[in-house]
Design a protein around this motif. Sequence first.
Motif, short mmCIF file in Angstrom:
data_model
loop_
_atom_site.label_atom_id
_atom_site.label_comp_id
_atom_site.label_asym_id
_atom_site.label_seq_id
_atom_site.Cartn_x
_atom_site.Cartn_y
_atom_site.Cartn_z
N LEU A 7 0.85 -1.18 0.00
CA LEU A 7 0.00 0.00 0.00
C LEU A 7 0.88 1.24 0.00
N ASP A 8 0.89 1.99 -1.10
CA ASP A 8 1.72 3.18 -1.24
C ASP A 8 0.88 4.42 -1.04
N PHE A 9 1.39 5.36 -0.26
CA PHE A 9 0.68 6.60 0.01
C PHE A 9 1.66 7.76 -0.06
N ALA A 10 1.14 8.92 -0.47
CA ALA A 10 1.94 10.13 -0.48
C ALA A 10 2.01 10.70 0.94
N PRO A 11 3.01 11.56 1.23
CA PRO A 11 3.08 12.17 2.57
C PRO A 11 1.81 12.94 2.90
N GLY A 12 1.27 12.70 4.09
CA GLY A 12 0.07 13.39 4.54
C GLY A 12 -1.22 12.90 3.93
N GLU A 13 -1.16 11.90 3.05
CA GLU A 13 -2.37 11.46 2.35
C GLU A 13 -3.33 10.71 3.27
N ALA A 14 -2.81 9.82 4.11
CA ALA A 14 -3.72 8.95 4.86
C ALA A 14 -3.07 8.45 6.14
N ALA A 15 -3.93 8.05 7.06
CA ALA A 15 -3.53 7.30 8.26
C ALA A 15 -4.53 6.18 8.43
N GLN A 16 -4.12 5.13 9.10
CA GLN A 16 -5.01 4.00 9.36
C GLN A 16 -5.20 3.84 10.86
N VAL A 17 -6.41 3.45 11.25
CA VAL A 17 -6.80 3.47 12.66
C VAL A 17 -7.46 2.16 13.04
N ASP A 18 -7.15 1.68 14.25
CA ASP A 18 -7.81 0.45 14.72
C ASP A 18 -7.64 0.34 16.23
N PHE A 19 -8.38 -0.60 16.81
CA PHE A 19 -8.25 -0.98 18.21
C PHE A 19 -7.62 -2.37 18.29
#
Length: 337
Positions: free
Chosen positions: A134-146
Amino acid sequence: MHEYREALYRMRRGERDRQISRDGVMGRSKLARLRSVAEQEGWLDPGTALAPEADLLQALRARQRAQSPQVVKPQSSSVEPFAALIEQWYSQGVQGVAIHAALIRNHGFVGHYSSVRRFLGKLKARRIDATMILDFAPGEAAQVDFGAGPTVMDPASGARVKTWFFVMTLCFSRHQYVEFVLDQTVETWQRCHHHALRHFMGVPRRLIIDNAKCAITRAVVDDPEVQRAYAECAQGYGFLVSPCPPADAAKKGIVESGVKYVKGNFLPLREFVDLHDLNRQAWQWVIEQAGRRIHGTTREQPLALFEWERGSLQPLCVFRRIVTGRFGIVTARFGGS
């Protein structure tokens, strides 16, 4: 109307209908009608206030009345009675032409091959290669979970209580925010977001989330429904919510790896006095160890990449809301300094 308002908010940010539909806000046909109304009403200008729900409802109803003579009730697909069978064949690697021929030969199917092809297209859209990076640009996304945490002593009762940990991982740098909590309520979920964004000193443009009940009220592949308070939080901070399809952990592989990393590298062989001590050790571990390791995918230190990524994050804005929790009702001010 909540879904229409969320879709309009995304349109004003420049998102195309395809992306909005992919995130499960609503279908492409509804989005096209909404965009047409919004263009006529001048609601797509981000410099103007977001249209109130009452005005939005009135405009949509007027549009529906104007087009009512031309409205055709949608028909169900001819392949729906054979959906389970097609999915089974597809999982076995059977091609579309062979599936169509078998339906005609053995099940009396009279539909065209294009119906089968469209159905298979939806199945393919749900799948993702598990080895995909999974490639992302700087500041594009974050992923969240518990994730599930250890039990700790409750100073008030003297009993041991269960904990969970919240993880937000920036997709470009892999820098993390980790916080241990005692529940997974909506209030706790949002409070952890506020703390994480202040930790990063900025806001990613998109948050990719699992289908936790505190964030998603209805977790289905084609139409996930974001919890309303969470949607309002997202609009207040200026990030978009991208729910993962159910049982599709590959699409949030970065944070899934982050949860495993916390479980495998922070929790073992440690002792914790209470929740405060647990979070103190977690904070120290994130900054001194996790952030300075050489990441297995990027081959860089997360903190070093974060220094580069920080400038690409959206600035923190101020977001006021009433936070209710086990300690009563308090007014909290999150975001900018």
